[in-house]
Design a protein around this motif. Structure first.
Motif, short mmCIF file in Angstrom:
data_model
loop_
_atom_site.label_atom_id
_atom_site.label_comp_id
_atom_site.label_asym_id
_atom_site.label_seq_id
_atom_site.Cartn_x
_atom_site.Cartn_y
_atom_site.Cartn_z
N TYR A 160 0.87 -1.18 0.00
CA TYR A 160 0.00 0.00 0.00
C TYR A 160 0.90 1.23 0.00
O TYR A 160 2.02 1.17 0.50
CB TYR A 160 -0.84 0.07 1.28
N VAL A 186 -8.88 7.48 5.46
CA VAL A 186 -9.79 7.92 6.53
C VAL A 186 -8.98 8.29 7.76
O VAL A 186 -8.13 7.51 8.21
CB VAL A 186 -10.79 6.79 6.88
N TYR A 192 -10.51 -3.26 14.98
CA TYR A 192 -10.84 -4.48 14.23
C TYR A 192 -11.74 -5.34 15.10
O TYR A 192 -11.38 -5.68 16.22
CB TYR A 192 -9.55 -5.25 13.88
N GLU A 214 1.80 -2.12 13.73
CA GLU A 214 2.33 -2.13 12.36
C GLU A 214 3.68 -1.42 12.31
O GLU A 214 3.82 -0.28 12.77
CB GLU A 214 1.32 -1.47 11.42
N GLU A 286 -12.26 -3.02 5.21
CA GLU A 286 -11.79 -4.37 4.90
C GLU A 286 -12.58 -5.40 5.70
O GLU A 286 -13.05 -5.09 6.80
CB GLU A 286 -10.32 -4.41 5.32
P1 AMP Z 1 -5.21 -3.90 5.37
O1 AMP Z 1 -3.99 -4.68 4.95
O2 AMP Z 1 -6.19 -3.69 4.29
O3 AMP Z 1 -5.81 -4.42 6.60
O4 AMP Z 1 -4.70 -2.42 5.70
C1 AMP Z 1 -3.48 -2.16 6.34
C2 AMP Z 1 -3.60 -0.88 7.13
O5 AMP Z 1 -3.84 0.23 6.27
C3 AMP Z 1 -4.75 -0.89 8.10
O6 AMP Z 1 -4.40 -1.47 9.32
C4 AMP Z 1 -5.08 0.58 8.26
O7 AMP Z 1 -4.25 1.14 9.27
C5 AMP Z 1 -4.67 1.18 6.94
N1 AMP Z 1 -5.79 1.47 6.03
C6 AMP Z 1 -6.27 0.69 5.05
N2 AMP Z 1 -7.25 1.32 4.37
C7 AMP Z 1 -7.41 2.53 4.94
C8 AMP Z 1 -8.23 3.67 4.67
N3 AMP Z 1 -9.11 3.69 3.66
N4 AMP Z 1 -8.10 4.75 5.46
C9 AMP Z 1 -7.19 4.76 6.48
N5 AMP Z 1 -6.38 3.73 6.76
C10 AMP Z 1 -6.47 2.64 6.00
#
Ligand code: AMP
Length: 338
Positions: A160, A186, A192, A214, A286
């Motif tokens: 990302y 956001v 979670y 993280e 997610e």
């Molecule tokens: P994921 O691997 O999709 O769980 O995302 C990894 C991390 O990215 C998450 O733990 C969030 O901290 C951050 N994240 C993902 N999508 C968003 C979003 N749309 N807005 C803010 N933070 C996000």
């Protein structure tokens, strides 16, 4: 191809069920609980970690497998009356396509794995559930604030990147070859939620919640590194109680959406991953349609919320074992499998 689980399980000796899972992710939690509930336990391990899982007396058998040949153990597992509990590492090691066709009765709805592994399908399901999601942009020129770009091959947060503005986004996208989605970033705190949809009790339970730890987001980065969101662990959390009704509602809406769009519907553990804004609105970015690693926080102790349903703490592994045992007693095991 669709697996006829019902006919496979008809041949099972239900007094000698095994619980099998891939030795990683939540395997210790799952197998420890399964053992306590009287099931035989099987860890399916990559050769380099098999030794570690042999350290634990609650694991009856550690099968060493080269995951390219995972299918080669299917017959053996079925002979052992096994129920496979899928989790993130299983999906990562065998891939969603093979997971869909794996000839082993699998706990939960395996067809959700496909929805989960496609960023667009994933957001469509959340949208259908009428759960608030981040704004997404098809056109980078329409971006008017900070965004997060999610490459399709991303895993565990890696893959990302953030862009603070439209110009920064254009510059960074120039070198991207993979498919991606662009989402509003956001602003708020992550939370979670761990749910369990019970077929036996016909309800959605809030089993706990966590936040992720993280590396380049929570570490001592001092502005020196880009955020990579690589998960290294999880921390427990409880919410302001006034937020719980909304969390429950979103869990129920999600479960209902799965029932409507993804047969055979929601079964067992799932997770919604959210950011909570300072106006206390919850935005879900997610989901995971199976057990998440954040539940490990509560291994052996259960989260405070888990006490609300059986008047005793229960971790997610125990919750699954409990459901399987009740289903066996009621002659309904096939309803929990796909
Ligand atoms: P994921 O691997 O999709 O769980 O995302 C990894 C991390 O990215 C998450 O733990 C969030 O901290 C951050 N994240 C993902 N999508 C968003 C979003 N749309 N807005 C803010 N933070 C996000």
């Amino acid at each position: 191809m669709s697996i006829n689980v019902e006919s496979m399980v008809k041949n099972y000796d239900l007094d000698k069920l095994s619980i099998a899972t891939v030795a990683s992710h939540t395997a210790l939690q799952l197998l420890r609980a399964a053992h306590r509930y009287g099931f035989r336990t099987i860890a399916i391990a990559k050769p380099n970690v098999a030794w570690f899982y042999r350290r634990f007396s609650f694991i009856d058998e550690v099968l060493e497998v080269n995951f390219e040949n995972f299918e080669s153990i299917a017959d053996y597992l079925v002979k052992r009356n096994s129920i496979l509990i899928p989790h993130g590492s299983y999906v990562e090691y065998v891939g969603w396509r093979r997971a869909l066709n794996m000839p082993i009765p699998t706990f939960g709805n395996r067809y959700l794995i496909r929805w989960e592994s496609d960023q667009r399908l994933k957001m469509r399901l959340l949208e259908y559930a009428k759960i608030p999601i981040p704004k997404s942009y098809d056109n980078p020129d329409a971006v008017d604030g900070p965004v997060i770009v999610k490459l399709y091959g991303a895993k565990g947060g890696r893959g990302y990147f953030l862009a603070r503005s439209r110009d920064e986004l254009a510059e960074r996208l120039a070198s991207v070859r993979d498919s991606y989605i662009i989402q509003e970033y956001v602003i708020g705190v992550p939370a979670y939620y761990h749910y369990f949809t019970s077929r036996i009790y016909d309800r959605v339970e809030i089993m706990g919640m966590d936040i992720r730890y993280e590396s380049n987001v929570d570490g001592r980065v001092f502005g020196l590194a880009e955020p990579t969101f690589v998960v290294v662990g999880n921390l427990p959390m409880v919410l302001r109680e006034s937020l719980l009704p909304m969390v429950q509602r979103y869990g129920e809406q999600f479960s209902k959406a799965v029932d409507e769009l993804v047969p055979p519907g929601m079964i067992g553990p799932f997770s919604l991953e959210s950011i909570i804004r300072d106006d206390l609105s919850i935005v879900v970015f997610e989901f995971s349609g199976r057990i998440v690693a954040g539940t490990n926080i509560y291994m052996g102790i259960g989260s405070p919320y888990s006490t609300l349903y059986f008047d005793k703490p229960m971790d997610m592994g125990e919750r699954i074992a409990h459901e399987i045992l009740q289903a066996v007693r009621a002659g309904r095991l096939h309803e929990l499998l796909s």
